[in-house]
Design a protein around this motif. Structure first.
Motif, PDB file in Angstrom:
ATOM      1  N   THR A 114     -17.684  45.885  48.289  1.00  0.00           N
ATOM      2  CA  THR A 114     -18.135  46.583  47.077  1.00  0.00           C
ATOM      3  C   THR A 114     -17.249  47.782  46.754  1.00  0.00           C
ATOM      4  O   THR A 114     -17.236  48.236  45.602  1.00  0.00           O
ATOM      5  N   ILE A 115     -16.503  48.272  47.732  1.00  0.00           N
ATOM      6  CA  ILE A 115     -15.606  49.389  47.420  1.00  0.00           C
ATOM      7  C   ILE A 115     -14.479  48.949  46.492  1.00  0.00           C
ATOM      8  O   ILE A 115     -13.916  49.768  45.771  1.00  0.00           O
ATOM      9  N   ILE A 116     -14.150  47.652  46.511  1.00  0.00           N
ATOM     10  CA  ILE A 116     -13.171  47.134  45.553  1.00  0.00           C
ATOM     11  C   ILE A 116     -13.757  47.254  44.135  1.00  0.00           C
ATOM     12  O   ILE A 116     -13.071  47.674  43.201  1.00  0.00           O
ATOM     13  N   ALA A 117     -15.022  46.880  43.999  1.00  0.00           N
ATOM     14  CA  ALA A 117     -15.688  46.998  42.694  1.00  0.00           C
ATOM     15  C   ALA A 117     -15.701  48.449  42.223  1.00  0.00           C
ATOM     16  O   ALA A 117     -15.445  48.739  41.049  1.00  0.00           O
ATOM     17  N   ASP A 118     -15.970  49.372  43.155  1.00  0.00           N
ATOM     18  CA  ASP A 118     -15.961  50.793  42.790  1.00  0.00           C
ATOM     19  C   ASP A 118     -14.600  51.215  42.248  1.00  0.00           C
ATOM     20  O   ASP A 118     -14.514  51.896  41.218  1.00  0.00           O
ATOM     21  N   GLN A 119     -13.540  50.814  42.941  1.00  0.00           N
ATOM     22  CA  GLN A 119     -12.191  51.180  42.498  1.00  0.00           C
ATOM     23  C   GLN A 119     -11.863  50.541  41.153  1.00  0.00           C
ATOM     24  O   GLN A 119     -11.265  51.186  40.267  1.00  0.00           O
ATOM     25  N   LEU A 120     -12.239  49.289  40.974  1.00  0.00           N
ATOM     26  CA  LEU A 120     -11.949  48.606  39.715  1.00  0.00           C
ATOM     27  C   LEU A 120     -12.636  49.280  38.535  1.00  0.00           C
ATOM     28  O   LEU A 120     -12.058  49.391  37.450  1.00  0.00           O
ATOM     29  N   LEU A 157      -6.057  45.520  48.157  1.00  0.00           N
ATOM     30  CA  LEU A 157      -6.095  44.538  47.076  1.00  0.00           C
ATOM     31  C   LEU A 157      -6.107  45.189  45.698  1.00  0.00           C
ATOM     32  O   LEU A 157      -5.859  44.520  44.690  1.00  0.00           O
ATOM     33  N   THR A 158      -6.396  46.488  45.637  1.00  0.00           N
ATOM     34  CA  THR A 158      -6.387  47.186  44.346  1.00  0.00           C
ATOM     35  C   THR A 158      -5.054  47.885  44.084  1.00  0.00           C
ATOM     36  O   THR A 158      -4.820  48.377  42.982  1.00  0.00           O
ATOM     37  N   GLN A 159      -4.208  47.910  45.076  1.00  0.00           N
ATOM     38  CA  GLN A 159      -2.956  48.680  44.944  1.00  0.00           C
ATOM     39  C   GLN A 159      -2.021  48.154  43.862  1.00  0.00           C
ATOM     40  O   GLN A 159      -1.318  48.955  43.228  1.00  0.00           O
ATOM     41  N   PRO A 160      -1.977  46.826  43.609  1.00  0.00           N
ATOM     42  CA  PRO A 160      -1.114  46.375  42.501  1.00  0.00           C
ATOM     43  C   PRO A 160      -1.589  46.832  41.126  1.00  0.00           C
ATOM     44  O   PRO A 160      -0.852  46.688  40.140  1.00  0.00           O
ATOM     45  N   LEU A 161      -2.780  47.415  41.051  1.00  0.00           N
ATOM     46  CA  LEU A 161      -3.377  47.735  39.756  1.00  0.00           C
ATOM     47  C   LEU A 161      -3.307  49.204  39.385  1.00  0.00           C
ATOM     48  O   LEU A 161      -3.481  49.558  38.223  1.00  0.00           O
ATOM     49  N   LEU A 220     -13.060  55.656  49.605  1.00  0.00           N
ATOM     50  CA  LEU A 220     -14.321  55.086  49.143  1.00  0.00           C
ATOM     51  C   LEU A 220     -15.039  54.389  50.306  1.00  0.00           C
ATOM     52  O   LEU A 220     -14.394  53.772  51.162  1.00  0.00           O
ATOM     53  N   LYS A 221     -16.353  54.494  50.326  1.00  0.00           N
ATOM     54  CA  LYS A 221     -17.157  53.826  51.358  1.00  0.00           C
ATOM     55  C   LYS A 221     -18.288  53.053  50.696  1.00  0.00           C
ATOM     56  O   LYS A 221     -18.786  53.447  49.635  1.00  0.00           O
ATOM     57  N   PRO A 222     -18.721  51.960  51.328  1.00  0.00           N
ATOM     58  CA  PRO A 222     -19.801  51.163  50.743  1.00  0.00           C
ATOM     59  C   PRO A 222     -21.110  51.953  50.650  1.00  0.00           C
ATOM     60  O   PRO A 222     -21.415  52.764  51.529  1.00  0.00           O
ATOM     61  N   LYS A 223     -21.863  51.680  49.576  1.00  0.00           N
ATOM     62  CA  LYS A 223     -23.170  52.303  49.397  1.00  0.00           C
ATOM     63  C   LYS A 223     -24.181  51.248  48.969  1.00  0.00           C
ATOM     64  O   LYS A 223     -23.843  50.309  48.244  1.00  0.00           O
ATOM     65  N   ILE A 224     -25.406  51.425  49.433  1.00  0.00           N
ATOM     66  CA  ILE A 224     -26.528  50.594  48.990  1.00  0.00           C
ATOM     67  C   ILE A 224     -27.413  51.459  48.103  1.00  0.00           C
ATOM     68  O   ILE A 224     -27.695  52.615  48.425  1.00  0.00           O
ATOM     69  N   TYR A 225     -27.856  50.886  46.995  1.00  0.00           N
ATOM     70  CA  TYR A 225     -28.633  51.638  46.011  1.00  0.00           C
ATOM     71  C   TYR A 225     -30.075  51.129  45.978  1.00  0.00           C
ATOM     72  O   TYR A 225     -30.329  49.979  45.626  1.00  0.00           O
TER      73      TYR A 225
END
Length: 354
Positions: free
Chosen positions: A18-24, A141-145, A153-158
């Protein structure tokens, strides 16, 4: 802009990615982001602000090529601009290729030249990730972007306010005193090679209770009840008095509601410990002898988050062999993982958090 993130299975991996989603969403705040996951992992990502939609699949379906082809047709209709394959196995790579997303990013493997438009080597910078290298793998995986990757960033549960209240009410209804320390125990791993021997776990729990007088909840799934009872019965009478063995949350989301009220989660490394960290509670983790501790000891600080590994105490048993190659010897190595080895770090943890 439409984005698809794939992290098909394993609860800990779905949560970590989910940290990928946060970065995106930081990089593309107006984008719509869909997350492809195994169905039962939905509980971990509900209400996540960076995730707009879920594509839920079953394990049995995702392993069938006919399903991959059928699903790819549906994905193609969505016309994704960007796809990130964090799972990185054969079927997800094939799905990535067949989706026809304009930009497809995945890890560099033998098949990646066919599946992706951009590849990254899975080699996180260990000067950034002194703990929790698995987080670094995802962020690569976000570095090319973007030139502005948020490496920490760290995972979080809401959980919603009403869910937190539901957890409190369930605890009270189970006869548990919220004014007394409460600890969740990851009493069993996902398999025998990720589970501390039962008698050893019982000794660890006896020591823990002696220092904290904490009430204990056991985390297990229904078919593991007999194994959980074996550990319960191996504990001392004083410890058993504080274990609520029949207080069992019926679903993953219910488990999270309850876990949010615990002072800590202790025990075998796995998805439950990762959930505890994502809820910002203290963790004491016992790693399997063949699992790479540096990959999953996210946030370890010697205070709120502490972990132990057999290699920490008996490095001579490993002789510089790669940890994964020790998996066939896991049960034998576990016999050398005596409870007394854990006690000093456990005492440090209890002093900091109880």
């Amino acid at each position: 802009m439409r984005i698809l993130l794939i992290q098909y299975q394993m609860l800990g991996d779905v949560l970590t990615s989910t940290i990928i989603a946060d970065q995106l969403k930081i990089t593309y705040p107006q984008a719509r982001l869909d997350y492809l996951i195994v169905s039962h992992a939905e509980a971990l990502v509900a209400h996540h602000p960076a995730i707009d939609g879920l594509i839920k699949v079953s394990k049995s379906d995702f392993e069938k090529m006919s399903f991959i082809i059928s699903l790819s047709r549906k994905l193609k209709q969505k016309k994704y601009d960007l796809l990130i394959d964090a799972y990185g196995k054969n079927n997800s790579a094939i799905l990535s290729f067949l989706s026809r997303a304009k930009q497809r990013i995945g890890y560099k493997k033998w098949f990646s030249v066919f599946a992706y438009t951009h590849t990254v080597r899975n080699e996180p910078d260990t000067s950034i990730y002194k703990t929790g290298v698995a987080l670094g793998s995802r962020m690569l995986l976000t570095q090319p972007l973007t030139d502005h990757v948020k490496w920490h960033l760290k995972p979080k549960i809401y959980l919603t306010k009403s869910e937190i209240e539901e957890g409190k009410n369930w605890i009270k209804a189970s006869g548990i005193d919220l004014e007394t320390p409460l600890t969740m125990v990851s009493v069993l791993g996902s398999s025998d090679v990720k589970t501390l021997p039962f008698n050893t776990m019982a000794k660890v729990l006896d020591e823990f209770v002696a220092h904290t007088k904490s009430q204990l909840l056991f985390n297990y799934i229904p078919h593991q009840k007999d194994a959980a009872l074996t550990i319960y019965n191996a504990c001392s009478p004083a410890t058993r008095e504080l274990i609520f063995i029949d207080a069992f949350a019926p679903s993953i989301r219910d488990f999270l509601k309850v876990l949010s009220h615990c002072d800590s989660i202790i025990g075998n490394e796995g998805g439950a410990v990762n959930m505890g960290k994502a809820l910002d509670i203290a963790t004491f983790t016992i790693f399997s002898p063949w699992i790479n501790k540096s990959s999953w000891n996210v946030g370890e600080d010697g205070k709120k988050h502490i972990s132990v590994h057999l290699k920490d105490f008996k490095p001579e048993l490993y002789q510089e062999k790669p940890l994964k190659k020790m998996k066939p010897q896991a049960l034998e190595l576990y016999q050398k993982f005596e409870a007394k080895l854990v006690f000093p770090e456990l005492k440090k943890f209890t002093k900091e958090n109880y």
